[in-house]
Design a protein around this motif. Structure first.
Motif, PDB file in Angstrom:
ATOM      1  N   GLN A  14       0.839  -1.177   0.000  1.00 18.83           N
ATOM      2  CA  GLN A  14       0.000   0.000   0.000  1.00 18.83           C
ATOM      3  C   GLN A  14       0.889   1.248   0.000  1.00 18.83           C
ATOM      4  O   GLN A  14       1.781   1.375   0.834  1.00 18.83           O
ATOM      5  N   VAL A  15       0.616   2.137  -0.934  1.00 18.00           N
ATOM      6  CA  VAL A  15       1.367   3.380  -1.005  1.00 18.00           C
ATOM      7  C   VAL A  15       0.974   4.269   0.162  1.00 18.00           C
ATOM      8  O   VAL A  15      -0.213   4.488   0.427  1.00 18.00           O
ATOM      9  N   GLN A  16       1.976   4.785   0.850  1.00 10.62           N
ATOM     10  CA  GLN A  16       1.745   5.720   1.937  1.00 10.62           C
ATOM     11  C   GLN A  16       2.683   6.909   1.797  1.00 10.62           C
ATOM     12  O   GLN A  16       3.873   6.741   1.537  1.00 10.62           O
ATOM     13  N   LEU A  17       2.130   8.085   1.974  1.00  6.49           N
ATOM     14  CA  LEU A  17       2.881   9.325   1.950  1.00  6.49           C
ATOM     15  C   LEU A  17       2.455  10.130   3.166  1.00  6.49           C
ATOM     16  O   LEU A  17       1.295  10.521   3.269  1.00  6.49           O
ATOM     17  N   VAL A  18       3.378  10.346   4.071  1.00  9.06           N
ATOM     18  CA  VAL A  18       3.070  10.996   5.329  1.00  9.06           C
ATOM     19  C   VAL A  18       3.866  12.283   5.443  1.00  9.06           C
ATOM     20  O   VAL A  18       5.089  12.249   5.592  1.00  9.06           O
ATOM     21  N   GLU A  19       3.155  13.391   5.377  1.00 12.21           N
ATOM     22  CA  GLU A  19       3.778  14.707   5.465  1.00 12.21           C
ATOM     23  C   GLU A  19       3.873  15.161   6.919  1.00 12.21           C
ATOM     24  O   GLU A  19       2.988  14.878   7.723  1.00 12.21           O
ATOM     25  N   SER A  20       4.913  15.895   7.218  1.00 12.01           N
ATOM     26  CA  SER A  20       5.088  16.445   8.553  1.00 12.01           C
ATOM     27  C   SER A  20       5.962  17.687   8.473  1.00 12.01           C
ATOM     28  O   SER A  20       6.571  17.971   7.449  1.00 12.01           O
ATOM     29  N   GLY A  21       6.025  18.412   9.569  1.00 12.89           N
ATOM     30  CA  GLY A  21       6.915  19.552   9.670  1.00 12.89           C
ATOM     31  C   GLY A  21       6.257  20.906   9.552  1.00 12.89           C
ATOM     32  O   GLY A  21       6.925  21.931   9.731  1.00 12.89           O
ATOM     33  N   GLY A  22       4.969  20.933   9.252  1.00 13.55           N
ATOM     34  CA  GLY A  22       4.278  22.201   9.147  1.00 13.55           C
ATOM     35  C   GLY A  22       4.050  22.829  10.502  1.00 13.55           C
ATOM     36  O   GLY A  22       4.318  22.238  11.548  1.00 13.55           O
ATOM     37  N   GLY A  23       3.546  24.044  10.474  1.00 16.07           N
ATOM     38  CA  GLY A  23       3.276  24.757  11.703  1.00 16.07           C
ATOM     39  C   GLY A  23       3.045  26.223  11.451  1.00 16.07           C
ATOM     40  O   GLY A  23       2.898  26.663  10.308  1.00 16.07           O
ATOM     41  N   LEU A  24       3.006  26.958  12.529  1.00 14.45           N
ATOM     42  CA  LEU A  24       2.828  28.400  12.487  1.00 14.45           C
ATOM     43  C   LEU A  24       4.199  29.060  12.530  1.00 14.45           C
ATOM     44  O   LEU A  24       5.012  28.759  13.407  1.00 14.45           O
ATOM     45  N   VAL A  25       4.443  29.949  11.590  1.00 14.03           N
ATOM     46  CA  VAL A  25       5.749  30.581  11.491  1.00 14.03           C
ATOM     47  C   VAL A  25       5.578  32.061  11.171  1.00 14.03           C
ATOM     48  O   VAL A  25       4.598  32.464  10.538  1.00 14.03           O
ATOM     49  N   GLN A  26       6.521  32.866  11.623  1.00 13.37           N
ATOM     50  CA  GLN A  26       6.491  34.291  11.347  1.00 13.37           C
ATOM     51  C   GLN A  26       6.903  34.590   9.915  1.00 13.37           C
ATOM     52  O   GLN A  26       7.619  33.815   9.281  1.00 13.37           O
ATOM     53  N   ILE A  27       6.451  35.723   9.408  1.00 16.30           N
ATOM     54  CA  ILE A  27       6.910  36.188   8.108  1.00 16.30           C
ATOM     55  C   ILE A  27       8.428  36.276   8.118  1.00 16.30           C
ATOM     56  O   ILE A  27       9.035  36.795   9.048  1.00 16.30           O
ATOM     57  N   GLY A  28       9.036  35.737   7.070  1.00 15.03           N
ATOM     58  CA  GLY A  28      10.487  35.711   6.984  1.00 15.03           C
ATOM     59  C   GLY A  28      11.127  34.508   7.627  1.00 15.03           C
ATOM     60  O   GLY A  28      12.349  34.326   7.499  1.00 15.03           O
TER      61      GLY A  28
END
Length: 117
Positions: A1-15
């Motif tokens: 079964q193909v699985q693609l798990v994204e991570s690392g996002g979040g809230l970040v300031q401009i720049g």
């Protein structure tokens, strides 16, 4: 079964910066081109960056010079280093494998990136 798990996002300031990861399984990672896509509310999903099995990289104009896509075949993971983030980068980011520049369509949950104004 193909699985693609994204991570690392979040809230970040401009720049600010974020590094997204996409852990892949269920297919031969090293022989597939991979891409990062993003989708903001009410907008079409768009290709942000891609990397071929040979390591050739392509970027959408709005992110050129700011984002870097890379891959680690040993870890079957593709990364997106995002620097100098802007509010327009706010979106859910997805990864997928590519065939002739088009996504295969195994969309996962994605990871939310929010850039504060």
């Amino acid at each position: 079964q193909v699985q693609l798990v994204e991570s690392g996002g979040g809230l970040v300031q401009i720049g600010g910066s974020l590094r997204l990861s996409c852990a892949a399984s269920g297919f031969v990672f090293s022989t597939n081109a991979m891409g990062w896509y993003r989708q903001a509310p009410g907008r079409q999903r768009e290709l942000v960056a891609s990397i071929s099995e040979a390591g050739v990289r392509k970027y959408a104009d709005p992110v050129k010079g700011r984002f870097t896509i890379s891959r680690d075949n040993a870890k079957t993971t593709v990364y997106l280093q995002m620097n100098s983030l802007k509010p327009e980068d706010t979106a859910v980011y997805y990864c997928d494998r590519l065939r002739a520049g088009s996504p295969v369509g195994n969309w996962g949950q994605g990871t939310q990136v929010t850039v504060s104004s």
